[in-house]
Design a protein around this motif. Structure first.
Motif, PDB file in Angstrom:
ATOM      1  N   GLY A 161      22.358 123.858 -32.409  1.00 54.73           N
ATOM      2  CA  GLY A 161      21.389 124.566 -33.235  1.00 54.73           C
ATOM      3  C   GLY A 161      21.903 125.870 -33.818  1.00 54.73           C
ATOM      4  O   GLY A 161      21.141 126.607 -34.441  1.00 54.73           O
ATOM      5  N   THR A 162      23.188 126.161 -33.648  1.00 53.89           N
ATOM      6  CA  THR A 162      23.758 127.394 -34.181  1.00 53.89           C
ATOM      7  C   THR A 162      23.966 127.272 -35.690  1.00 53.89           C
ATOM      8  O   THR A 162      24.565 126.311 -36.171  1.00 53.89           O
ATOM      9  CB  THR A 162      25.105 127.705 -33.491  1.00 53.89           C
ATOM     10  N   PHE A 163      23.490 128.261 -36.422  1.00 57.74           N
ATOM     11  CA  PHE A 163      23.579 128.332 -37.880  1.00 57.74           C
ATOM     12  C   PHE A 163      24.863 129.046 -38.262  1.00 57.74           C
ATOM     13  O   PHE A 163      25.179 130.102 -37.703  1.00 57.74           O
ATOM     14  CB  PHE A 163      22.360 129.104 -38.405  1.00 57.74           C
ATOM     15  N   ARG A 164      25.621 128.469 -39.200  1.00 57.24           N
ATOM     16  CA  ARG A 164      26.796 129.130 -39.765  1.00 57.24           C
ATOM     17  C   ARG A 164      26.644 129.138 -41.277  1.00 57.24           C
ATOM     18  O   ARG A 164      26.468 128.091 -41.892  1.00 57.24           O
ATOM     19  CB  ARG A 164      28.088 128.383 -39.419  1.00 57.24           C
ATOM     20  N   ASP A 165      26.746 130.316 -41.864  1.00 53.10           N
ATOM     21  CA  ASP A 165      26.644 130.417 -43.320  1.00 53.10           C
ATOM     22  C   ASP A 165      27.990 130.070 -43.961  1.00 53.10           C
ATOM     23  O   ASP A 165      28.966 129.758 -43.285  1.00 53.10           O
ATOM     24  CB  ASP A 165      26.137 131.794 -43.738  1.00 53.10           C
ATOM     25  N   ARG A 166      28.017 130.150 -45.281  1.00 48.23           N
ATOM     26  CA  ARG A 166      29.213 129.758 -46.036  1.00 48.23           C
ATOM     27  C   ARG A 166      30.430 130.579 -45.616  1.00 48.23           C
ATOM     28  O   ARG A 166      31.525 130.038 -45.436  1.00 48.23           O
ATOM     29  CB  ARG A 166      28.948 129.922 -47.532  1.00 48.23           C
ATOM     30  N   ALA A 167      30.275 131.881 -45.465  1.00 50.63           N
ATOM     31  CA  ALA A 167      31.393 132.746 -45.084  1.00 50.63           C
ATOM     32  C   ALA A 167      31.931 132.365 -43.708  1.00 50.63           C
ATOM     33  O   ALA A 167      33.156 132.300 -43.503  1.00 50.63           O
ATOM     34  CB  ALA A 167      30.969 134.214 -45.109  1.00 50.63           C
ATOM     35  N   ALA A 168      31.046 132.111 -42.769  1.00 50.75           N
ATOM     36  CA  ALA A 168      31.477 131.704 -41.430  1.00 50.75           C
ATOM     37  C   ALA A 168      32.196 130.364 -41.472  1.00 50.75           C
ATOM     38  O   ALA A 168      33.187 130.153 -40.768  1.00 50.75           O
ATOM     39  CB  ALA A 168      30.281 131.647 -40.485  1.00 50.75           C
ATOM     40  N   MET A 169      31.721 129.449 -42.320  1.00 50.24           N
ATOM     41  CA  MET A 169      32.377 128.146 -42.435  1.00 50.24           C
ATOM     42  C   MET A 169      33.730 128.257 -43.128  1.00 50.24           C
ATOM     43  O   MET A 169      34.656 127.510 -42.812  1.00 50.24           O
ATOM     44  CB  MET A 169      31.472 127.144 -43.153  1.00 50.24           C
ATOM     45  N   GLU A 170      33.866 129.184 -44.052  1.00 46.85           N
ATOM     46  CA  GLU A 170      35.180 129.395 -44.665  1.00 46.85           C
ATOM     47  C   GLU A 170      36.173 129.895 -43.622  1.00 46.85           C
ATOM     48  O   GLU A 170      37.310 129.417 -43.544  1.00 46.85           O
ATOM     49  CB  GLU A 170      35.082 130.374 -45.837  1.00 46.85           C
ATOM     50  N   THR A 171      35.761 130.840 -42.805  1.00 42.16           N
ATOM     51  CA  THR A 171      36.611 131.351 -41.722  1.00 42.16           C
ATOM     52  C   THR A 171      36.964 130.229 -40.745  1.00 42.16           C
ATOM     53  O   THR A 171      38.120 130.104 -40.312  1.00 42.16           O
ATOM     54  CB  THR A 171      35.902 132.505 -40.991  1.00 42.16           C
ATOM     55  N   TYR A 172      35.978 129.399 -40.403  1.00 39.11           N
ATOM     56  CA  TYR A 172      36.196 128.259 -39.504  1.00 39.11           C
ATOM     57  C   TYR A 172      37.208 127.282 -40.115  1.00 39.11           C
ATOM     58  O   TYR A 172      38.123 126.806 -39.433  1.00 39.11           O
ATOM     59  CB  TYR A 172      34.849 127.579 -39.254  1.00 39.11           C
ATOM     60  N   GLN A 179      27.805 120.575 -61.172  1.00 39.22           N
ATOM     61  CA  GLN A 179      28.745 120.054 -60.187  1.00 39.22           C
ATOM     62  C   GLN A 179      28.004 119.629 -58.932  1.00 39.22           C
ATOM     63  O   GLN A 179      27.076 120.306 -58.493  1.00 39.22           O
ATOM     64  CB  GLN A 179      29.779 121.134 -59.855  1.00 39.22           C
ATOM     65  N   GLY A 180      28.430 118.521 -58.332  1.00 37.29           N
ATOM     66  CA  GLY A 180      27.904 118.110 -57.032  1.00 37.29           C
ATOM     67  C   GLY A 180      28.509 118.978 -55.953  1.00 37.29           C
ATOM     68  O   GLY A 180      29.726 119.141 -55.881  1.00 37.29           O
ATOM     69  N   LEU A 181      27.659 119.577 -55.127  1.00 34.30           N
ATOM     70  CA  LEU A 181      28.118 120.487 -54.082  1.00 34.30           C
ATOM     71  C   LEU A 181      27.442 120.168 -52.758  1.00 34.30           C
ATOM     72  O   LEU A 181      26.255 119.848 -52.710  1.00 34.30           O
ATOM     73  CB  LEU A 181      27.797 121.938 -54.462  1.00 34.30           C
ATOM     74  N   MET A 182      28.201 120.302 -51.682  1.00 37.42           N
ATOM     75  CA  MET A 182      27.624 120.151 -50.354  1.00 37.42           C
ATOM     76  C   MET A 182      26.796 121.393 -50.064  1.00 37.42           C
ATOM     77  O   MET A 182      27.262 122.521 -50.212  1.00 37.42           O
ATOM     78  CB  MET A 182      28.722 119.976 -49.308  1.00 37.42           C
ATOM     79  N   TRP A 183      25.534 121.163 -49.654  1.00 37.51           N
ATOM     80  CA  TRP A 183      24.621 122.278 -49.413  1.00 37.51           C
ATOM     81  C   TRP A 183      24.414 122.535 -47.918  1.00 37.51           C
ATOM     82  O   TRP A 183      24.284 123.675 -47.486  1.00 37.51           O
ATOM     83  CB  TRP A 183      23.273 121.985 -50.078  1.00 37.51           C
ATOM     84  N   ARG A 184      24.383 121.458 -47.110  1.00 32.02           N
ATOM     85  CA  ARG A 184      24.069 121.620 -45.691  1.00 32.02           C
ATOM     86  C   ARG A 184      24.697 120.500 -44.885  1.00 32.02           C
ATOM     87  O   ARG A 184      24.752 119.354 -45.324  1.00 32.02           O
ATOM     88  CB  ARG A 184      22.552 121.605 -45.506  1.00 32.02           C
ATOM     89  N   VAL A 185      25.140 120.839 -43.675  1.00 32.17           N
ATOM     90  CA  VAL A 185      25.588 119.861 -42.688  1.00 32.17           C
ATOM     91  C   VAL A 185      24.771 120.107 -41.432  1.00 32.17           C
ATOM     92  O   VAL A 185      24.683 121.236 -40.954  1.00 32.17           O
ATOM     93  CB  VAL A 185      27.096 119.999 -42.380  1.00 32.17           C
ATOM     94  N   ASP A 186      24.154 119.029 -40.920  1.00 36.39           N
ATOM     95  CA  ASP A 186      23.359 119.149 -39.700  1.00 36.39           C
ATOM     96  C   ASP A 186      23.264 117.787 -39.020  1.00 36.39           C
ATOM     97  O   ASP A 186      23.931 116.842 -39.415  1.00 36.39           O
ATOM     98  CB  ASP A 186      21.977 119.751 -39.989  1.00 36.39           C
ATOM     99  N   GLN A 187      22.462 117.699 -37.997  1.00 38.76           N
ATOM    100  CA  GLN A 187      22.225 116.477 -37.233  1.00 38.76           C
ATOM    101  C   GLN A 187      23.530 115.857 -36.727  1.00 38.76           C
ATOM    102  O   GLN A 187      23.749 114.650 -36.836  1.00 38.76           O
ATOM    103  CB  GLN A 187      21.401 115.463 -38.039  1.00 38.76           C
TER     104      GLN A 187
END
Length: 168
Positions: free
Chosen positions: A70-81, A147-155
């Motif tokens: 359930g941890t939320f990561r925003d775009r910046a955190a995902m770029e770092t990841y 452009q088609g863009l990924m908005w969210r990853v979950d589940q």
């Protein structure tokens, strides 16, 4: 590339999960699947080139993830990841994304995707190991600025990691 399903505006209310959607102009699921397959191929090629900018160019400005805990990561955190992952990979053996199912809701495509990553990667012992990971997750795609863009990853589910042939 044109996503007919992404012609309308969608309002997402993060936190309560409400989705307000106008009817789509076209919801040809087979055509949308082909378009998403092409985007997953671009994503794969970007990872194989270790090109963080190309990976992130396929993500919406408000891209975010919610992991299995359930941890939320925003775009910046995902770029770092993503940078962290790519810095550890010495060689890609295989990158696979398979769309298991696809549902189109207005201008949004909700794909259940199985992911398999096979690589030679640096591990905490400072040695390179054969690492394979699997996960099945929902990936939500939207159309922004043409452009088609990924908005969210979950589940996320069915997560598995094998290091040198052993669970790890």
């Amino acid at each position: 590339m044109r996503f007919p399903f992404l012609a309308c505006t969608t309002l997402f209310t993060i936190g309560c999960g409400a989705v307000v959607v106008r009817p789509p102009a076209d919801t040809n699921t087979a055509a949308i699947r082909r378009q998403l397959d092409a985007l997953y191929q671009r994503n794969t090629e970007a990872f194989k080139r270790y090109d963080v900018q190309a990976v992130m160019a396929l993500r919406a400005p408000d891209f975010h993830t919610v992991n299995a805990e359930g941890t939320f990561r925003d775009r910046a955190a995902m770029e770092t990841y993503t940078i962290g992952i790519l810095n550890g990979v010495r060689k890609w053996n295989r990158i696979e994304f398979t769309i298991d199912s696809l549902r189109v809701v207005g201008d949004t495509a909700l794909a259940i995707v199985s992911q398999h990553l096979d690589r030679m990667a640096l591990r905490p012992d400072n040695a390179v190991h054969h690492v394979e990971t699997w996960v099945t997750q929902r990936e939500t795609w939207v159309r922004r600025s043409g452009q088609g863009l990924m908005w969210r990853v979950d589940q996320l589910r069915s997560q598995r990691r094998v290091v040198d042939g052993r669970p790890g």
